[in-house]
Design a protein around this motif. Structure first.
Motif, PDB file in Angstrom:
ATOM      1  N   LYS A  92       0.858  -1.176   0.000  1.00 32.08           N
ATOM      2  CA  LYS A  92       0.000   0.000   0.000  1.00 32.08           C
ATOM      3  C   LYS A  92       0.899   1.233   0.000  1.00 32.08           C
ATOM      4  O   LYS A  92       1.625   1.472   0.951  1.00 32.08           O
ATOM      5  CB  LYS A  92      -0.881  -0.032   1.252  1.00 32.08           C
TER       6      LYS A  92
ATOM      7  N   LEU B 196      -0.195   4.548  -0.919  1.00 31.95           N
ATOM      8  CA  LEU B 196      -0.912   5.729  -0.453  1.00 31.95           C
ATOM      9  C   LEU B 196      -2.226   5.298   0.180  1.00 31.95           C
ATOM     10  O   LEU B 196      -2.957   4.492  -0.398  1.00 31.95           O
ATOM     11  CB  LEU B 196      -1.207   6.645  -1.650  1.00 31.95           C
ATOM     12  N   GLU B 197      -2.480   5.816   1.362  1.00 29.51           N
ATOM     13  CA  GLU B 197      -3.741   5.518   2.043  1.00 29.51           C
ATOM     14  C   GLU B 197      -4.369   6.836   2.491  1.00 29.51           C
ATOM     15  O   GLU B 197      -3.799   7.564   3.294  1.00 29.51           O
ATOM     16  CB  GLU B 197      -3.488   4.611   3.237  1.00 29.51           C
ATOM     17  N   VAL B 198      -5.524   7.099   1.926  1.00 31.16           N
ATOM     18  CA  VAL B 198      -6.210   8.362   2.176  1.00 31.16           C
ATOM     19  C   VAL B 198      -7.494   8.068   2.941  1.00 31.16           C
ATOM     20  O   VAL B 198      -8.270   7.204   2.542  1.00 31.16           O
ATOM     21  CB  VAL B 198      -6.534   9.055   0.828  1.00 31.16           C
ATOM     22  N   LYS B 199      -7.692   8.780   4.041  1.00 33.05           N
ATOM     23  CA  LYS B 199      -8.909   8.560   4.838  1.00 33.05           C
ATOM     24  C   LYS B 199      -9.531   9.884   5.262  1.00 33.05           C
ATOM     25  O   LYS B 199      -8.834  10.754   5.802  1.00 33.05           O
ATOM     26  CB  LYS B 199      -8.581   7.747   6.092  1.00 33.05           C
TER      27      LYS B 199
ATOM     28  N   ASP C  78     -12.176   8.365   1.044  1.00 28.75           N
ATOM     29  CA  ASP C  78     -11.221   7.298   1.373  1.00 28.75           C
ATOM     30  C   ASP C  78     -10.804   6.602   0.080  1.00 28.75           C
ATOM     31  O   ASP C  78     -11.670   6.238  -0.713  1.00 28.75           O
ATOM     32  CB  ASP C  78     -11.885   6.213   2.255  1.00 28.75           C
TER      33      ASP C  78
ATOM     34  N   GLU D 235      -7.161   4.206  -1.746  1.00 23.47           N
ATOM     35  CA  GLU D 235      -5.751   3.821  -1.643  1.00 23.47           C
ATOM     36  C   GLU D 235      -5.150   3.525  -3.003  1.00 23.47           C
ATOM     37  O   GLU D 235      -5.860   3.271  -3.973  1.00 23.47           O
ATOM     38  CB  GLU D 235      -5.571   2.625  -0.701  1.00 23.47           C
TER      39      GLU D 235
ATOM     40  N   MET E 124      -1.984   1.178  -4.656  1.00 19.43           N
ATOM     41  CA  MET E 124      -0.990   0.138  -4.419  1.00 19.43           C
ATOM     42  C   MET E 124       0.231   0.361  -5.314  1.00 19.43           C
ATOM     43  O   MET E 124       0.106   0.869  -6.430  1.00 19.43           O
ATOM     44  CB  MET E 124      -1.581  -1.247  -4.731  1.00 19.43           C
TER      45      MET E 124
ATOM     46  N   THR F  41      -4.329   3.140 -10.455  1.00 17.68           N
ATOM     47  CA  THR F  41      -5.616   3.427  -9.834  1.00 17.68           C
ATOM     48  C   THR F  41      -6.192   4.665 -10.508  1.00 17.68           C
ATOM     49  O   THR F  41      -5.489   5.662 -10.681  1.00 17.68           O
ATOM     50  CB  THR F  41      -5.444   3.680  -8.329  1.00 17.68           C
TER      51      THR F  41
ATOM     52  N   THR G 232      -6.586  12.261   6.661  1.00 17.35           N
ATOM     53  CA  THR G 232      -5.337  11.506   6.709  1.00 17.35           C
ATOM     54  C   THR G 232      -4.836  11.203   5.306  1.00 17.35           C
ATOM     55  O   THR G 232      -5.591  10.704   4.470  1.00 17.35           O
ATOM     56  CB  THR G 232      -5.585  10.142   7.400  1.00 17.35           C
TER      57      THR G 232
ATOM     58  N   ASP H 208      -1.561   9.106   4.150  1.00 16.74           N
ATOM     59  CA  ASP H 208      -0.334   8.388   4.510  1.00 16.74           C
ATOM     60  C   ASP H 208       0.337   7.866   3.257  1.00 16.74           C
ATOM     61  O   ASP H 208      -0.291   7.231   2.419  1.00 16.74           O
ATOM     62  CB  ASP H 208      -0.653   7.204   5.438  1.00 16.74           C
TER      63      ASP H 208
ATOM     64  N   SER I 110       2.693  10.156   7.424  1.00 15.38           N
ATOM     65  CA  SER I 110       1.705  11.185   7.125  1.00 15.38           C
ATOM     66  C   SER I 110       2.295  12.330   6.298  1.00 15.38           C
ATOM     67  O   SER I 110       3.385  12.819   6.581  1.00 15.38           O
ATOM     68  CB  SER I 110       1.125  11.746   8.412  1.00 15.38           C
TER      69      SER I 110
END
Ligand SMILES: Nc1ncnc2c1ncn2[C@@H]1O[C@H](COP(=O)(O)OP(=O)(O)O)[C@@H](O)[C@H]1O
Ligand SMILES: [Mg+2]
Length: 238
Positions: A6, A8-11, A27, A29, A31, A36, A62, A64, A69
């Motif tokens: 993963k 990038l993880e966006v929340k 939200d 993500e 990979m 994407t 968020t 990440d 972050s």
């Protein structure tokens, strides 16, 4: 970088301008080694989302990247951390030559650039042919190739592409994306591509999210979404 990582993880991401939000808590993500797609009509908030990742607009929530972050980081620091952003309009310096544009792309990399440039010419031979020419004289497709090459010279782990197909013939877009696929397989970068052209974007991506007025209304495997006529008709209009 292994696929299935993963990147990038966006929340709960909100992003906007001045007093208003254009993106209302999304939200998603990205990979490593995958494309994407972020789809949506004009004004949905796609560009704003990319700008939020790059630290260019007001942001909450968020974001990440590789587990770290990005919120509150400066755009330059985010780029240095491994995120290259090809903006809408491509950000090419039209009066400068292809060579000068590529040197600007490689500005954070010290030392001999010849090997790096050769690596780009292997992907985009046309840039070699046009190396000394003014960028403004390139075709639209060549300008997009130059913009991508500039971004790749930063050796990013994540590439953000804002409407790379804009103004280009479908055939050229496909050619560029075939090259992008090689790049991602060979170099393991993750790609987040923003597109208004849903059918094209589903074709070139593995995962997709659909934005409508700043909210994600659909997500899934691109092949599944493309196959589902009901989804396509009701959400994507083709
Ligand atoms: N610089 C800006 N200042 C104020 N509002 C903006 C700015 N850029 C975009 N917006 C607004 O934010 C919303 C989302 O725009 P944008 O992210 O550009 O959409 P998209 O890229 O999906 O077409 C729109 O309502 C747009 O009018
Ligand atoms: Mg846009």
């Amino acid at each position: 970088m292994q696929p299935e990582t993963k990147l990038l993880e966006v929340k709960g991401l909100r992003a906007g301008y001045g007093e208003t939000w254009a993106v209302h808590g999304i939200d998603f993500e990205v990979m490593a080694g995958r494309v994407t797609a972020l789809l949506g009509a004009n004004g949905a908030g796609k560009t704003t989302t990319l700008r939020a990742i790059s630290g260019m607009v007001k942001t909450a929530g968020t974001v990440d990247f590789n587990g770290k972050s990005l919120v509150g980081m400066k755009t330059e620091a985010i780029a240095a951390a491994g995120i290259a952003h090809v903006p809408d309009g491509r950000g090419t310096f039209m009066e400068l030559s292809v060579e000068e544009n590529m040197k600007l792309g490689a500005y954070t990399r010290k030392g001999d650039q010849t090997a790096e440039f050769d690596r780009m010419f292997a992907y985009f031979p046309k840039l070699k042919e046009r190396f000394r020419q003014q960028a403004g004289l390139l075709s639209g497709g060549e300008q997009q190739m130059l913009a991508i090459a500039r971004a790749l010279l930063l050796k990013p782990k994540l590439l953000l592409l804002d409407e790379p197909s804009f103004g280009l013939a479908p055939l050229i877009v496909r050619e560029i994306f075939d090259i992008m696929r090689q790049i991602k397989d060979r170099e393991g970068v993750g790609i987040l591509v923003v597109e208004q052209n849903a059918s094209l974007a589903l074709d070139i991506s593995e995962n997709a999210y659909l934005l409508e007025t700043g909210r994600i209304v659909m997500s899934g495997a691109s092949s599944e979404i493309a196959k589902d006529e009901g989804l396509r008709r009701s959400y994507l209009g083709y």
